[in-house]
Write an enzyme that holds these catalytic residues in place. Structure first.
Site, PDB file in Angstrom:
ATOM      1  N   HIS A 151     -28.725  70.764  -5.620  1.00  0.00           N
ATOM      2  CA  HIS A 151     -28.476  72.137  -6.092  1.00  0.00           C
ATOM      3  C   HIS A 151     -27.114  72.252  -6.772  1.00  0.00           C
ATOM      4  O   HIS A 151     -26.529  73.338  -6.789  1.00  0.00           O
ATOM      5  CB  HIS A 151     -28.544  73.159  -4.946  1.00  0.00           C
ATOM      6  N   GLU A 162     -24.086  67.253 -25.482  1.00  0.00           N
ATOM      7  CA  GLU A 162     -24.754  68.551 -25.685  1.00  0.00           C
ATOM      8  C   GLU A 162     -25.870  68.445 -26.724  1.00  0.00           C
ATOM      9  O   GLU A 162     -26.948  69.011 -26.562  1.00  0.00           O
ATOM     10  CB  GLU A 162     -23.738  69.597 -26.149  1.00  0.00           C
ATOM     11  N   LYS A 165      -9.116  71.786 -26.674  1.00  0.00           N
ATOM     12  CA  LYS A 165     -10.483  71.383 -26.361  1.00  0.00           C
ATOM     13  C   LYS A 165     -10.810  69.950 -26.752  1.00  0.00           C
ATOM     14  O   LYS A 165     -10.378  69.444 -27.778  1.00  0.00           O
ATOM     15  CB  LYS A 165     -11.461  72.305 -27.089  1.00  0.00           C
ATOM     16  N   SER A 188     -12.182  71.663 -31.116  1.00  0.00           N
ATOM     17  CA  SER A 188     -12.581  73.022 -31.444  1.00  0.00           C
ATOM     18  C   SER A 188     -11.808  73.464 -32.677  1.00  0.00           C
ATOM     19  O   SER A 188     -10.663  73.063 -32.875  1.00  0.00           O
ATOM     20  CB  SER A 188     -12.280  73.944 -30.262  1.00  0.00           C
TER      21      SER A 188
END
Ligand code: ARG
Length: 460
Positions: A155, A289, A282, A276
């Site tokens: 979980h 992704e 970043k 970024s």
């Protein structure tokens, strides 16, 4: 005039040409098409259906066309519709009359099915090779970090300590099943449709077994109508790739999570991250992704072909031309994803310290403490409850287990003794010494077995 519009008085409408053409994508089958045509020609000559001289001229012409294609000199023409007509028409240009004999005892229906099967077989080999490379990279990473312990999750909540190698080997297993699915798909792709003609077979004395041997097919198709109408092998490939992408998307998600500053267990190499445009701090895991995102496309390709094939009457229908673009897209997407993942895994850095900190904060030894009470005679359900209370006490005190005093332990159960402090992250891992468990001993064996499976090669 088109080679196939003998009965027509009009040329096709320009928009119709654009709508029906497939050369803009089926050029990718050119090598398979030529290989199939050469095998077919040799058979026609051997059987005396065309003369030896004609056979020679056709084969020579086809070999030259192959060269033209390789050198980028071949001109694909939309008005010739597809790869089959493009090559045949070029052959006629080159060798004249004899070129028109190539298509004897053949239809584009059994031709395209043959090309696709040859292509699929090659792509299966390609897929398995790329999966092997990723397996090797995972194995190498696991071996290099044999003793690193990380929190295992259920979980996405900290659950029990596991060896990082154990976690990586879970992906090795998934990838192993993926190779199994492709090998399985190969069995059914490895069937020669040529000789089925348009749908009913052909009237010449052909030798299908000879063509199968020439092209490396394991067997010839049993039923001509099925042979020209079957695209199961692409659907199976698409399904195997979809499952493969699903696995990669799960690994991708772990990379995204583990590389976030909150976890910090891994560092993805800069070559595999992006910045970024606004936030200078970043370092984004875009490769992971995108793999996650592209998985959707690969699933979609499977659904698209299943839908195209749904309820098609026998035998060949032009709908089936829609089998190709999605198939090619699946191959390109899946293969590049495997490639970038292999590179990403090869350059991945592990932050064992961050994992250790997370382990110490998360009460991951709770099960081990419950098992301890069970070994001292308490029923497991009671032990579970007792340790539950202990956890809630420790959390309220803001202390990890190893900062609690024996007195505090004993206020929950008299069964606690000094040896409760022998329960450590290491002892927890070592205790799970069952086949398939995370104990060092088991994982060492699993690493050895994995290496053996790859033929000892882990540096690819
Ligand atoms: N381009 C066609 C395809 O990909 C080749 C087969 C055409 N057959 C036909 N009967 N029109 O399916």
């Amino acid at each position: 005039m088109s080679l196939i519009r003998g009965r027509f008085e009009k040329e096709a409408d320009e928009k119709v040409l654009q709508y029906t053409e497939s050369i803009s994508f089926d050029w990718r089958l050119s090598h398979q098409d030529i290989a199939g045509s050469i095998a077919h020609t040799k058979m026609l000559a051997k059987q005396g259906i065309i003369t030896a001289a004609e056979g020679k001229a056709i084969v020579k012409g086809l070999n030259e066309i192959r060269q033209e294609i390789e050198q980028g000199k071949f001109k694909y023409r939309t008005e010739l519709e597809d790869i089959h007509m493009n090559i045949e028409s070029r052959l006629a240009e080159k060798i004249g009359e004899a070129g028109g004999k190539l298509h004897t005892g053949r239809s584009r229906n059994d031709q395209v099915a043959t090309d696709l099967r040859l292509f699929t077989k090659e792509m299966i080999t390609g897929a398995v090779g790329k999966i092997r490379a990723l397996q090797a990279a995972l194995l190498k990473l696991a071996e290099a970090n044999k003793d690193v312990v990380v929190p295992g999750y259920t979980h996405l909540q900290p659950a029990q300590p596991v060896l990082f190698a154990h976690h990586l080997l879970a992906y090795f297993e998934m990838l192993q099943r993926d190779t199994g699915r492709f090998s399985d798909c190969l069995k059914r792709a490895d069937v020669l449709p040529l000789g089925s003609g348009a749908l009913a077979g052909v009237t010449y004395n052909i030798d299908r077994e000879f063509v199968a041997r020439e092209l490396g097919f394991n067997q010839v198709s049993n039923n001509s109508m099925d042979a020209v109408a079957d695209r199961d092998f692409i659907i199976e490939f698409d399904a195997a790739a979809a499952i493969g992408m699903m696995h990669l998307s799960r690994l991708a998600e772990e990379f995204v999570i583990w590389s976030s500053p909150q976890f910090g267990f891994i560092e993805i190499d800069e070559a595999y991250t992006t910045g970024s445009s606004i936030m200078p701090q970043k370092k984004n895991p875009d490769v992971a992704e995108l793999a996650r995102g592209k998985t959707g496309r690969v699933y979609g390709n499977l659904m698209a072909l299943l839908t195209t094939m749904k309820a098609l009457p026998l035998a060949y229908d032009r709908d089936m031309q829609e089998d190709k673009e999605n198939f090619f897209d699946t191959i390109d997407t899946y293969f590049t994803t495997l490639d970038v993942f292999t590179g990403m895994v090869k350059t991945l850095k592990i932050n064992a310290l961050a994992a250790r900190e997370a382990l110490e904060q998360g009460y991951l030894l709770a099960t081990d403490i419950a098992d301890y009470l069970v070994r001292k005679g308490m029923a497991f359900r009671k032990a579970h409850q007792t340790v539950g209370k202990l956890v809630s006490y420790a959390a309220a005190e803001n202390k990890p287990f190893n900062e609690l005093k024996l007195k505090e332990y004993r206020s929950f159960s008299e069964l606690f003794e000094k040896d409760v402090f022998d329960i450590t992250i290491e002892s927890s891992v070592a205790a799970r010494n069952v086949t398939g468990g995370t104990a060092h001993k088991q994982v060492r064996q699993a690493l050895k077995a994995a290496k053996k499976l790859l033929g000892g090669v882990i540096d690819r």
